[in-house]
Design an enzyme around this catalytic site. Structure first.
Site, PDB file in Angstrom:
ATOM      1  N   ASP A 123       1.454 -66.540  78.470  1.00  0.00           N
ATOM      2  CA  ASP A 123       2.016 -67.324  79.570  1.00  0.00           C
ATOM      3  C   ASP A 123       3.447 -66.832  79.678  1.00  0.00           C
ATOM      4  O   ASP A 123       4.297 -67.211  78.871  1.00  0.00           O
ATOM      5  CB  ASP A 123       1.982 -68.821  79.273  1.00  0.00           C
ATOM      6  CG  ASP A 123       2.421 -69.613  80.497  1.00  0.00           C
ATOM      7  OD1 ASP A 123       3.349 -69.158  81.190  1.00  0.00           O
ATOM      8  OD2 ASP A 123       1.839 -70.678  80.763  1.00  0.00           O
ATOM      9  N   HIS A 124       3.704 -65.967  80.671  1.00  0.00           N
ATOM     10  CA  HIS A 124       4.987 -65.260  80.635  1.00  0.00           C
ATOM     11  C   HIS A 124       6.172 -66.199  80.816  1.00  0.00           C
ATOM     12  O   HIS A 124       7.290 -65.846  80.484  1.00  0.00           O
ATOM     13  CB  HIS A 124       5.013 -64.094  81.631  1.00  0.00           C
ATOM     14  CG  HIS A 124       5.028 -64.507  83.068  1.00  0.00           C
ATOM     15  ND1 HIS A 124       3.896 -64.802  83.765  1.00  0.00           N
ATOM     16  CD2 HIS A 124       6.051 -64.679  83.926  1.00  0.00           C
ATOM     17  CE1 HIS A 124       4.219 -65.133  85.001  1.00  0.00           C
ATOM     18  NE2 HIS A 124       5.517 -65.071  85.132  1.00  0.00           N
TER      19      HIS A 124
ATOM     20  N   HIS B  51       1.681 -72.550  83.442  1.00  0.00           N
ATOM     21  CA  HIS B  51       3.143 -72.442  83.341  1.00  0.00           C
ATOM     22  C   HIS B  51       3.839 -73.801  83.308  1.00  0.00           C
ATOM     23  O   HIS B  51       4.695 -74.060  82.479  1.00  0.00           O
ATOM     24  CB  HIS B  51       3.709 -71.660  84.536  1.00  0.00           C
ATOM     25  CG  HIS B  51       3.080 -70.329  84.739  1.00  0.00           C
ATOM     26  ND1 HIS B  51       2.856 -69.456  83.711  1.00  0.00           N
ATOM     27  CD2 HIS B  51       2.626 -69.708  85.856  1.00  0.00           C
ATOM     28  CE1 HIS B  51       2.300 -68.348  84.190  1.00  0.00           C
ATOM     29  NE2 HIS B  51       2.141 -68.487  85.481  1.00  0.00           N
TER      30      HIS B  51
HETATM   31  P1  NAP Z   1      -5.201 -55.995  90.558  1.00  0.00           P
HETATM   32  O1  NAP Z   1      -3.970 -55.425  91.198  1.00  0.00           O
HETATM   33  O2  NAP Z   1      -6.367 -56.315  91.405  1.00  0.00           O
HETATM   34  O3  NAP Z   1      -5.640 -54.939  89.434  1.00  0.00           O
HETATM   35  C1  NAP Z   1      -6.874 -54.991  88.790  1.00  0.00           C
HETATM   36  C2  NAP Z   1      -7.004 -53.791  87.872  1.00  0.00           C
HETATM   37  O4  NAP Z   1      -8.276 -53.857  87.209  1.00  0.00           O
HETATM   38  C3  NAP Z   1      -6.956 -52.467  88.591  1.00  0.00           C
HETATM   39  O5  NAP Z   1      -6.312 -51.508  87.773  1.00  0.00           O
HETATM   40  C4  NAP Z   1      -8.434 -52.112  88.742  1.00  0.00           C
HETATM   41  O6  NAP Z   1      -8.562 -50.725  88.916  1.00  0.00           O
HETATM   42  C5  NAP Z   1      -8.959 -52.619  87.400  1.00  0.00           C
HETATM   43  N1  NAP Z   1     -10.392 -52.905  87.396  1.00  0.00           N
HETATM   44  C6  NAP Z   1     -11.096 -53.625  88.294  1.00  0.00           C
HETATM   45  N2  NAP Z   1     -12.408 -53.629  87.974  1.00  0.00           N
HETATM   46  C7  NAP Z   1     -12.526 -52.881  86.834  1.00  0.00           C
HETATM   47  C8  NAP Z   1     -13.618 -52.511  86.029  1.00  0.00           C
HETATM   48  N3  NAP Z   1     -14.872 -52.903  86.297  1.00  0.00           N
HETATM   49  N4  NAP Z   1     -13.380 -51.769  84.933  1.00  0.00           N
HETATM   50  C9  NAP Z   1     -12.121 -51.360  84.625  1.00  0.00           C
HETATM   51  N5  NAP Z   1     -11.053 -51.680  85.366  1.00  0.00           N
HETATM   52  C10 NAP Z   1     -11.246 -52.431  86.467  1.00  0.00           C
HETATM   53  O7  NAP Z   1      -4.879 -57.303  89.713  1.00  0.00           O
HETATM   54  P2  NAP Z   1      -3.480 -57.762  89.097  1.00  0.00           P
HETATM   55  O8  NAP Z   1      -2.697 -58.476  90.139  1.00  0.00           O
HETATM   56  O9  NAP Z   1      -2.845 -56.617  88.403  1.00  0.00           O
HETATM   57  O10 NAP Z   1      -3.929 -58.883  88.065  1.00  0.00           O
HETATM   58  C11 NAP Z   1      -4.571 -58.598  86.831  1.00  0.00           C
HETATM   59  C12 NAP Z   1      -4.769 -59.895  86.061  1.00  0.00           C
HETATM   60  O11 NAP Z   1      -3.516 -60.463  85.765  1.00  0.00           O
HETATM   61  C13 NAP Z   1      -5.537 -60.969  86.826  1.00  0.00           C
HETATM   62  O12 NAP Z   1      -6.268 -61.747  85.931  1.00  0.00           O
HETATM   63  C14 NAP Z   1      -4.426 -61.808  87.437  1.00  0.00           C
HETATM   64  O13 NAP Z   1      -4.847 -63.120  87.721  1.00  0.00           O
HETATM   65  C15 NAP Z   1      -3.433 -61.769  86.308  1.00  0.00           C
HETATM   66  N6  NAP Z   1      -2.060 -61.998  86.730  1.00  0.00           N
HETATM   67  C16 NAP Z   1      -1.492 -61.206  87.689  1.00  0.00           C
HETATM   68  C17 NAP Z   1      -0.182 -61.410  88.048  1.00  0.00           C
HETATM   69  C18 NAP Z   1       0.491 -60.535  89.066  1.00  0.00           C
HETATM   70  O14 NAP Z   1       1.683 -60.767  89.304  1.00  0.00           O
HETATM   71  N7  NAP Z   1      -0.169 -59.571  89.647  1.00  0.00           N
HETATM   72  C19 NAP Z   1       0.561 -62.448  87.437  1.00  0.00           C
HETATM   73  C20 NAP Z   1      -0.044 -63.218  86.450  1.00  0.00           C
HETATM   74  C21 NAP Z   1      -1.360 -62.978  86.120  1.00  0.00           C
HETATM   75  P3  NAP Z   1      -9.925 -50.060  89.515  1.00  0.00           P
HETATM   76  O15 NAP Z   1     -10.277 -50.813  90.733  1.00  0.00           O
HETATM   77  O16 NAP Z   1      -9.566 -48.615  89.738  1.00  0.00           O
HETATM   78  O17 NAP Z   1     -10.931 -50.191  88.439  1.00  0.00           O
END
Ligand code: NAP
Length: 488
Positions: free
Chosen positions: A175-176, A238
Site C-alpha cells: 500500500d504505497h 489507502h
Molecule cells: P497496465 O498498464 O494495464 O499494465 C498491465 C501489464 O501487465 C502490462 O505490462 C501487460 O503487458 C501485462 N500483462 C497483461 N496480461 C498479461 C499476461 N497474461 N501475462 C503477462 N503479462 C501480462 O496496468 P497498470 O496500471 O500498470 O496496473 C498494474 C497493477 O497495479 C493493477 O493491479 C493495478 O490495479 C495496480 N495499480 C496500478 C496503479 C497505477 O498507477 N497504474 C496504482 C496502484 C495499483 P502485455 O499486455 O504486453 O502482456
C-alpha cells in the site's frame, strides 16, 4: 549533513507487467533513483516480463525514454540500463516458463523479488507457475499490488491461493501510502515527541479528517475503475491504512508485527456501517462535466465506452472507532476523482478551549489543527491562535507553524515506491499489509457495499472541479464542523 544510504545486498527484481503504466511511471523510476543513490548493487538485475515481444534492447529503449522524460541524466541512465532485462511471457500459459526459470536461476544467491504489477486476476496463475518452477525458495519474495480482491470472499480466495505457494513472511502486500514520507512522519510526530500523545484521544481531539482528492478522471484505467469504484479503490486500502496510523495505540516497538497488531485492533474496533445507517453515514457521488483549471473536462459517463454506470467516483463517510481512546470522535473520510485540487491530507482537529477570556473585538477562537500533507508539498502544519502583532488591542489570529519537508531539508522527497521496494529487498514487512489486515478491512467495507447495492440508488452527481456532492458538505456540517478550508 548528508547521510549515506544503507548497504543493500545484490538482488533480482522481476516485474510482471514490466511494460505497464505502474512499472514505467513508478517502479522503474523508483529503482533508477535508488540506483543513482548507490542502492542497486552492480550485480543486481531488473527483469521486465509481459506478453509483448520485446528483447532486452527494446525494453531498455522503452525505459530510457521514460527516465529521460522524467529528467534523468543521460550518463546515469546509460549506467543503469545494462541492469535491465526483458522476457516475453504469458502468465496464463506454460510456454516460456522454463526459459524464465533458467534466467532467474543464473543468480542462485540473489534475493529474488517477484513484483506482480499486473491485473489481480493473474496473481494466482503467476504464483502457481513460480511455485511449479521451484522459484518460491527461501530467498524469494512476492509483492502484490492492490486491489486484492473486490470483496472479502474474493480477497480470501487470492490470499489463500498465493499462500499455498509463498509463506506470509514472503508475501508483501503493498500500500504505497504507507511508504509516503508524511505517513512515516506521523509515527515520528506521535511517538518521537512528548507533546502530542497525551492529547491524542477523545478528551482533546474533536474529530479527524482524511482527504484524498484527485483532479484526474479515468485515464487508462477505465475498465478496472468502473468495476471497482472509489470505496474499493481508495477507502478499503489507502484511507483505512491512514486511519489506522492515526488511531492505533503506541506499538511496543517498530517491529513489523507490533505495528500491524495495533493497526488490526483499530480495524476491528470500527463501528459497522450497514443498511441500517449507511444513508446517514455515507455519500456516493459521480462526476458530471465541469471545469478544472479553466479547462472543460468531460463527465464520467462520457469517458466510458458504453456511457452507462452507477459506479461511484466519490465517497465521503463518517467512521467511528469504538474504543476508550476514540469513543465519540468522528473520522470523516472523503476521496474522489475530478475534484477541485490534487490533495491528500490528514487533519487532526483539537477541541476548542473550554472558556474564552477574550472579548468580541478579539475575533473568533478557532480550533488547533494539525495538518499532515501527503501530497503535494509533503509537510506538517500546526494551526495555532496567536495575537495579531502591534497595537490595536488583543486581536487574535489563526496561523500555521508550517514545515514543508522540501524547504526544511532542501531535498526532494523520495517517492514512496523507492522506500518500499528496498524494504522488500531487505525483507522488512512493517509497511506492508498483513493478511489479517486486508481481511479486516474488507470485513468492514463489505456491508457498506451491500447497503449501497440494496438501496439501489444512483450516486449523487457533482460537477468536475468541485469538492463533490453537496451532501458531502452536509455530512460534516450536520455535526457543526467543516471540511478543512485551508485545503480548498
Ligand atoms: P497496465 O498498464 O494495464 O499494465 C498491465 C501489464 O501487465 C502490462 O505490462 C501487460 O503487458 C501485462 N500483462 C497483461 N496480461 C498479461 C499476461 N497474461 N501475462 C503477462 N503479462 C501480462 O496496468 P497498470 O496500471 O500498470 O496496473 C498494474 C497493477 O497495479 C493493477 O493491479 C493495478 O490495479 C495496480 N495499480 C496500478 C496503479 C497505477 O498507477 N497504474 C496504482 C496502484 C495499483 P502485455 O499486455 O504486453 O502482456
Amino acid at each position: 549533513m548528508t547521510v549515506s544510504p544503507p548497504h543493500v545486498d545484490p538482488f533480482d527484481l522481476v516485474i510482471f507487467g514490466g511494460t505497464g503504466d505502474l512499472a514505467l511511471r513508478k517502479l522503474l523510476p523508483a529503482l533508477f533513483h535508488r540506483f543513482v543513490d548507490g542502492q542497486v548493487p552492480a550485480a543486481s538485475r531488473i527483469i521486465g516480463v509481459a506478453r509483448e515481444g520485446l528483447d532486452d534492447a527494446g525494453y531498455r529503449g522503452l525505459v530510457r525514454d521514460v527516465l529521460a522524460d522524467g529528467g534523468g541524466a543521460s550518463e546515469q541512465i546509460d549506467a543503469f540500463l545494462p541492469q535491465l532485462y526483458y522476457l516475453p511471457l504469458d502468465a496464463r500459459k506454460d510456454e516460456g516458463w522454463d526459459t524464465f526459470a533458467a534466467l532467474v536461476n543464473e543468480q542462485p544467491e540473489h534475493i529474488r523479488v517477484f513484483y506482480l504489477s499486473t491485473s489481480p486476476e493473474l496473481f494466482v496463475d503467476i504464483c502457481n507457475r513460480l511455485g511449479a518452477n521451484g522459484l518460491n525458495g527461501p530467498n524469494s519474495r512476492v509483492v502484490l499490488e492492490k486491489p486484492i480482491g473486490r470483496d472479502l470472499a474474493s480477497a480470501m480466495g487470492i490470499i489463500e491461493a498465493v499462500g499455498r505457494v509463498f509463506s506470509e513472511a514472503q508475501t508483501f502486500r503493498i500500500d504505497h501510502y504507507l511508504g509516503k514520507e508524511t505517513v512515516q512522519n506521523l509515527l515520528a510526530l506521535r511517538f518521537g515527541n512528548a507533546l502530542f500523545e497525551p492529547l491524542w484521544n477523545a478528551g482533546h481531539i474533536d474529530h479527524v479528517q482524511i482527504t484524498v482528492a484527485e483532479t484526474l478522471g479515468l485515464g487508462r484505467r477505465a475498465g478496472y475503475y468502473d468495476r471497482a469504484g472509489a470505496l474499493r479503490d481508495m477507502v478499503q486500502n489507502h484511507m483505512l491504512q491512514l486511519l489506522c496510523m492515526v488511531a492505533m495505540e503506541p506499538p511496543a516497538s517498530l517491529s513489523p508485527d507490533a505495528v500491524r497488531d495495533e493497526k488490526l485492533k483499530v480495524l476491528h474496533a470500527l463501528k459497522p456501517i450497514d443498511m441500517r445507517n449507511s444513508a446517514q453515514l455515507t455519500v456516493r457521488g459521480q462526476y458530471k462535466a465541469g471545469a478544472i483549471d479553466g479547462e472543460r473536462v468531460p463527465g464520467y459517463l462520457e469517458e466510458l465506452d458504453d456511457g452507462q454506470s452507477s459506479t461511484e467516483t466519490f465517497v465521503a463517510l463518517k467512521a467511528e472507532i469504538a474504543n476508550w481512546r476514540w469513543a465519540g470522535v468522528p473520522f470523516y473520510l472523503r476521496t474522489g476523482k475530478r475534484l477541485s485540487a490534487r490533495l491528500s491530507e490528514i487533519v487532526v482537529a483539537f477541541k476548542s478551549v473550554p472558556h474564552s477570556i477574550f472579548d468580541a473585538t478579539a475575533g473568533p477562537l478557532a480550533q488547533n489543527r494539525l495538518v499532515l500533507r501527503l501530497q503535494p508539498d509533503e509537510g506538517v502544519k500546526l494551526w495555532l491562535t496567536i495575537k495579531h502583532p502591534g497595537p490595536g488591542g488583543l486581536r487574535l489570529r489563526h496561523v500555521p507553524l508550517d514545515m514543508s519537508f522540501a524547504e526544511a531539508f532542501g531535498v526532494q522527497q523520495p517517492d514512496a515506491y523507492e522506500r518500499l521496494l528496498l524494504d522488500v529487498v531487505r525483507g522488512n514487512p512493517t509497511l506492508f499489509m498483513r493478511r489479517d489486515e486486508v481481511e479486516a478491512a474488507w470485513r468492514w467495507i463489505d456491508p457498506i457495499l451491500a447497503a449501497w447495492g440494496g438501496a439501489g440508488e444512483l450516486p449523487r452527481p457533482y460537477a468536475a472541479g468541485s469538492w463533490g456532492p453537496s451532501a458531502a458538505v452536509a455530512l460534516i456540517e450536520r455535526d457543526g464542523r467543516t471540511w478543512n478550508e485551508d485545503s480548498e
